[in-house]
Write a protein that holds these residues in place. Structure first.
Motif, PDB file in Angstrom:
ATOM      1  N   VAL A  39     -21.656 -16.962  41.564  1.00 44.59           N
ATOM      2  CA  VAL A  39     -22.080 -18.141  40.823  1.00 44.59           C
ATOM      3  C   VAL A  39     -22.032 -17.780  39.345  1.00 44.59           C
ATOM      4  N   VAL A  40     -21.443 -18.650  38.578  1.00 45.03           N
ATOM      5  CA  VAL A  40     -21.399 -18.459  37.133  1.00 45.03           C
ATOM      6  C   VAL A  40     -22.341 -19.488  36.516  1.00 45.03           C
ATOM      7  N   ALA A  41     -23.296 -18.998  35.721  1.00 44.64           N
ATOM      8  CA  ALA A  41     -24.298 -19.893  35.131  1.00 44.64           C
ATOM      9  C   ALA A  41     -24.723 -19.331  33.779  1.00 44.64           C
ATOM     10  N   PRO A  42     -25.255 -20.185  32.921  1.00 44.62           N
ATOM     11  CA  PRO A  42     -25.785 -19.683  31.653  1.00 44.62           C
ATOM     12  C   PRO A  42     -26.970 -18.748  31.915  1.00 44.62           C
ATOM     13  N   SER A  43     -27.143 -17.755  31.078  1.00 44.98           N
ATOM     14  CA  SER A  43     -28.204 -16.767  31.304  1.00 44.98           C
ATOM     15  C   SER A  43     -29.595 -17.400  31.258  1.00 44.98           C
ATOM     16  N   PHE A  44     -29.799 -18.406  30.409  1.00 46.32           N
ATOM     17  CA  PHE A  44     -31.117 -19.040  30.370  1.00 46.32           C
ATOM     18  C   PHE A  44     -31.415 -19.764  31.680  1.00 46.32           C
ATOM     19  N   ALA A  45     -30.383 -20.338  32.328  1.00 42.88           N
ATOM     20  CA  ALA A  45     -30.592 -21.017  33.612  1.00 42.88           C
ATOM     21  C   ALA A  45     -31.004 -20.010  34.678  1.00 42.88           C
ATOM     22  N   VAL A  46     -30.397 -18.832  34.645  1.00 43.45           N
ATOM     23  CA  VAL A  46     -30.761 -17.793  35.609  1.00 43.45           C
ATOM     24  C   VAL A  46     -32.226 -17.403  35.421  1.00 43.45           C
ATOM     25  N   VAL A  47     -32.648 -17.228  34.185  1.00 42.15           N
ATOM     26  CA  VAL A  47     -34.033 -16.844  33.910  1.00 42.15           C
ATOM     27  C   VAL A  47     -34.994 -17.960  34.336  1.00 42.15           C
ATOM     28  N   PHE A  48     -34.680 -19.203  33.971  1.00 42.91           N
ATOM     29  CA  PHE A  48     -35.569 -20.315  34.319  1.00 42.91           C
ATOM     30  C   PHE A  48     -35.653 -20.529  35.834  1.00 42.91           C
ATOM     31  N   GLY A  54     -40.136 -17.789  41.470  1.00 38.05           N
ATOM     32  CA  GLY A  54     -41.326 -16.936  41.519  1.00 38.05           C
ATOM     33  C   GLY A  54     -42.610 -17.740  41.510  1.00 38.05           C
ATOM     34  N   PHE A  55     -42.640 -18.781  40.697  1.00 40.26           N
ATOM     35  CA  PHE A  55     -43.820 -19.642  40.644  1.00 40.26           C
ATOM     36  C   PHE A  55     -44.054 -20.335  41.986  1.00 40.26           C
ATOM     37  N   LEU A  56     -42.987 -20.882  42.554  1.00 37.96           N
ATOM     38  CA  LEU A  56     -43.114 -21.567  43.851  1.00 37.96           C
ATOM     39  C   LEU A  56     -43.488 -20.597  44.967  1.00 37.96           C
ATOM     40  N   ALA A  57     -42.912 -19.400  44.949  1.00 35.26           N
ATOM     41  CA  ALA A  57     -43.254 -18.406  45.973  1.00 35.26           C
ATOM     42  C   ALA A  57     -44.723 -17.999  45.852  1.00 35.26           C
ATOM     43  N   GLY A  58     -45.195 -17.794  44.635  1.00 35.09           N
ATOM     44  CA  GLY A  58     -46.607 -17.449  44.437  1.00 35.09           C
ATOM     45  C   GLY A  58     -47.538 -18.559  44.889  1.00 35.09           C
ATOM     46  N   GLY A  59     -47.162 -19.799  44.578  1.00 34.85           N
ATOM     47  CA  GLY A  59     -47.975 -20.934  45.034  1.00 34.85           C
ATOM     48  C   GLY A  59     -48.014 -21.046  46.537  1.00 34.85           C
ATOM     49  N   LEU A  60     -46.874 -20.812  47.186  1.00 31.50           N
ATOM     50  CA  LEU A  60     -46.816 -20.872  48.650  1.00 31.50           C
ATOM     51  C   LEU A  60     -47.666 -19.769  49.270  1.00 31.50           C
ATOM     52  N   ILE A  61     -47.567 -18.569  48.744  1.00 34.12           N
ATOM     53  CA  ILE A  61     -48.362 -17.457  49.272  1.00 34.12           C
ATOM     54  C   ILE A  61     -49.853 -17.735  49.074  1.00 34.12           C
ATOM     55  N   SER A  62     -50.214 -18.258  47.930  1.00 30.92           N
ATOM     56  CA  SER A  62     -51.620 -18.592  47.665  1.00 30.92           C
ATOM     57  C   SER A  62     -52.115 -19.674  48.620  1.00 30.92           C
ATOM     58  N   TRP A  63     -51.289 -20.687  48.837  1.00 27.93           N
ATOM     59  CA  TRP A  63     -51.679 -21.782  49.725  1.00 27.93           C
ATOM     60  C   TRP A  63     -51.833 -21.284  51.159  1.00 27.93           C
TER      61      TRP A  63
END
Length: 124
Positions: A39-48, A54-63
């Motif tokens: 996959v070719v993507a802008p570096s900022f898109a990869v970071v975001f 990570g945010f969604l995974a943390g929320g799922l684990i917390s829930w």
């Protein structure tokens, strides 16, 4: 007050994110080792996207970890509701018994009352 604090924090973070996206436009190629393709993507898109995942995974684990507490809370709420219903039923039953006792006392008092032409003497 909390609303203003939210804006004070959110606006600078949004500006930093926009600046980061503008500065990091270079395309990067992403490959997952055992899989074919890239996959070719802008570096900022990869970071975001990485931050979002990570945010969604943390929320799922917390829930998921709070599930036993939510289950216990539902159980205790149901128990509290049942106890409240039992208390209400007991209060209604007690009020009914008090009415019956009062009626029985009135009936017994009327039967035991001396005739109206009889004089009651006091020993005092």
């Amino acid at each position: 007050m909390l609303r203003y604090l939210s804006w004070i924090v959110s606006i600078p973070l949004a500006l930093v994110a926009i600046d980061f996206a503008i500065v990091n436009e270079e395309l990067v190629r992403l490959t997952l080792w055992p899989l074919d393709g890239a996959v070719v993507a802008p570096s900022f898109a990869v970071v975001f996207v990485s931050l979002l995942v990570g945010f969604l995974a943390g929320g799922l684990i917390s829930w998921l970890s709070a599930g036993k507490h939510r289950r216990a809370l539902r159980k205790e709420r149901a128990r509290g509701d049942q106890l409240q219903r039992d208390l209400d039923a007991a209060r209604l039953h007690a009020a009914d018994l008090e009415k019956r006792i009062a009626a029985a006392d009135r009936a017994a008092g009327a039967a035991a009352a001396p005739p109206s032409d009889m004089r009651v003497m006091s020993l005092r």
